[in-house]
Write a protein that holds these residues in place. Structure first.
Motif, short mmCIF file in Angstrom:
data_model
loop_
_atom_site.label_atom_id
_atom_site.label_comp_id
_atom_site.label_asym_id
_atom_site.label_seq_id
_atom_site.Cartn_x
_atom_site.Cartn_y
_atom_site.Cartn_z
N LEU A 111 62.06 92.04 141.42
CA LEU A 111 61.34 92.20 140.16
C LEU A 111 60.19 91.21 140.08
O LEU A 111 60.11 90.26 140.87
CB LEU A 111 62.31 92.02 138.98
N PHE A 112 59.33 91.44 139.08
CA PHE A 112 58.18 90.57 138.83
C PHE A 112 57.80 90.76 137.37
O PHE A 112 57.96 91.85 136.83
CB PHE A 112 57.00 90.94 139.75
N PRO A 113 57.30 89.72 136.69
CA PRO A 113 56.88 89.90 135.30
C PRO A 113 55.57 90.69 135.22
O PRO A 113 54.49 90.14 135.44
CB PRO A 113 56.69 88.47 134.79
N GLU A 114 55.67 91.97 134.93
CA GLU A 114 54.50 92.84 134.90
C GLU A 114 54.80 94.06 134.04
O GLU A 114 55.96 94.42 133.82
CB GLU A 114 54.14 93.28 136.32
N GLU A 115 53.77 94.71 133.57
CA GLU A 115 53.93 95.96 132.84
C GLU A 115 54.57 96.98 133.77
O GLU A 115 54.19 97.10 134.94
CB GLU A 115 52.57 96.48 132.35
N GLY A 116 55.54 97.70 133.26
CA GLY A 116 56.22 98.71 134.08
C GLY A 116 57.43 98.17 134.80
O GLY A 116 58.15 98.93 135.46
N GLY A 117 57.70 96.87 134.70
CA GLY A 117 58.85 96.30 135.39
C GLY A 117 60.16 96.90 134.93
O GLY A 117 61.06 97.15 135.74
N GLU A 118 60.26 97.15 133.63
CA GLU A 118 61.49 97.74 133.11
C GLU A 118 61.76 99.10 133.73
O GLU A 118 62.90 99.46 133.99
CB GLU A 118 61.41 97.86 131.58
N VAL A 119 60.69 99.86 134.01
CA VAL A 119 60.83 101.20 134.56
C VAL A 119 61.41 101.14 135.98
O VAL A 119 62.40 101.80 136.29
CB VAL A 119 59.48 101.94 134.57
N TYR A 120 60.82 100.31 136.85
CA TYR A 120 61.32 100.32 138.23
C TYR A 120 62.65 99.59 138.36
O TYR A 120 63.44 99.90 139.27
CB TYR A 120 60.27 99.81 139.24
N VAL A 121 62.93 98.65 137.48
CA VAL A 121 64.25 98.02 137.50
C VAL A 121 65.32 99.02 137.07
O VAL A 121 66.40 99.10 137.67
CB VAL A 121 64.27 96.76 136.60
N ARG A 122 65.01 99.82 136.06
CA ARG A 122 65.96 100.86 135.64
C ARG A 122 66.17 101.88 136.77
O ARG A 122 67.29 102.32 137.02
CB ARG A 122 65.46 101.58 134.38
#
Length: 293
Positions: A111-122
């Motif tokens: 992971l990385f602190p960025e927009e869209g992170g929640e999407v690819y982590v999910r």
């Protein structure tokens, strides 16, 4: 040399009556990325503290997986990490494929602190990720960044562990150390963090975090090795605390990126004198329980 070393590793865990080892901190990543990591170590950059750091297992991917199996490592990880935005999702795709073709690898995501992170982590969680890797030092980010808040929440809810390099060894970063992690845990007390390297060199601070938070664990990566002790010795006064946390300490090695043989990490844990029950828990049972092996 490798065949002889494999015999030594197997003798270690056979003597303890274990079915093998579980190593939560091994590195597999796209070859071109790994070769850049090796080149960085060769160049004695800031993350090595300017210390000579020869890579002991500079082999191809197939040879490295075969060697871990020869050692009797039942399960291992593919610790990979981005150093900039836009990289984590691509690494996660590679890691998913690696896990599919390597059944003894715990499917690892990052992971990385960025927009869209929640999407690819999910996406990673939904596709079966079993462990995440976060590298505060390389990524140069604050783990308490608001962009990660929902991500930590997702991972905590899923109960998936995160191996996080957050200590200031081998060289400090802007956001390394215990304080940012304490802020993360204040918001997400159920987050299963595995602090890499026992939090080197802030060992006692991270022991304190583990004592306060039941889901915080530590991995042994490089701790107590001759190399580690030269640069960040573990304080002997803290050994009783480490013994008391024996159910939450996990074997980690940093294979293949280590400047000494794999078996050395095992022998230095043994010479701590904390007993066979502690060694069995650290080298196998704790991780087997955590990952349902």
């Amino acid at each position: 040399m490798e065949e002889t070393e494999a015999v030594g590793v197997r003798r270690f865990w056979e003597r303890l009556g274990l079915p093998g080892l579980v190593d939560v901190h091994t590195h597999f990543m796209p070859e071109r990325v790994l070769r850049k990591v090796w080149a960085y170590f060769d160049a004695l950059g800031p993350l090595t503290g300017g210390v000579e750091w020869p890579i002991t297992y500079r082999e191809g991917e197939e040879q490295r997986t075969a060697l871990l199996r020869a050692f009797g490592v039942r399960a291992f990880s593919a610790m990979l990490y981005p150093h900039k935005p836009g990289m984590a999702r691509w690494l996660n795709g590679w890691a998913a494929d690696f896990a599919r073709r390597t059944p003894d690898c715990l499917y690892t995501a990052t992971l990385f602190p960025e927009e869209g992170g929640e999407v690819y982590v999910r996406e990673a969680l939904d596709s079966g990720a079993r462990v995440f890797k976060a590298h505060v030092q390389v990524g140069a980010y604050d783990p308490a960044d608001e962009l990660l808040d929902s991500v930590w929440g997702l991972i905590a809810e899923a109960g998936v562990p995160v191996v996080i390099h957050c200590g200031s060894g081998p060289a400090p970063g802007k956001h390394t150390g215990p304080e940012p992690i304490a802020r993360v845990l204040a918001r997400h007390p159920r987050l299963r963090l595995i602090v890499a390297h026992l939090g080197m060199p802030e060992y006692e601070d991270f022991l304190a975090l583990a004592e306060r938070h039941a889901e915080v664990r530590l991995d042994t990566t490089m701790a107590f090795t001759d190399f580690g002790e030269r640069h960040a010795p573990f304080p002997s006064r803290a050994l009783p605390r480490l013994a008391d946390l024996g159910d939450r300490v996990l074997l980690g090695s940093d294979f293949p990126n280590i400047p000494y043989p794999y078996v050395h990490q095992l022998h230095v844990l043994e010479r701590l004198g904390l007993g066979d029950a502690w060694l069995r828990a650290v080298c196998h049972d704790n991780a087997a329980r955590l990952f349902g092996l």
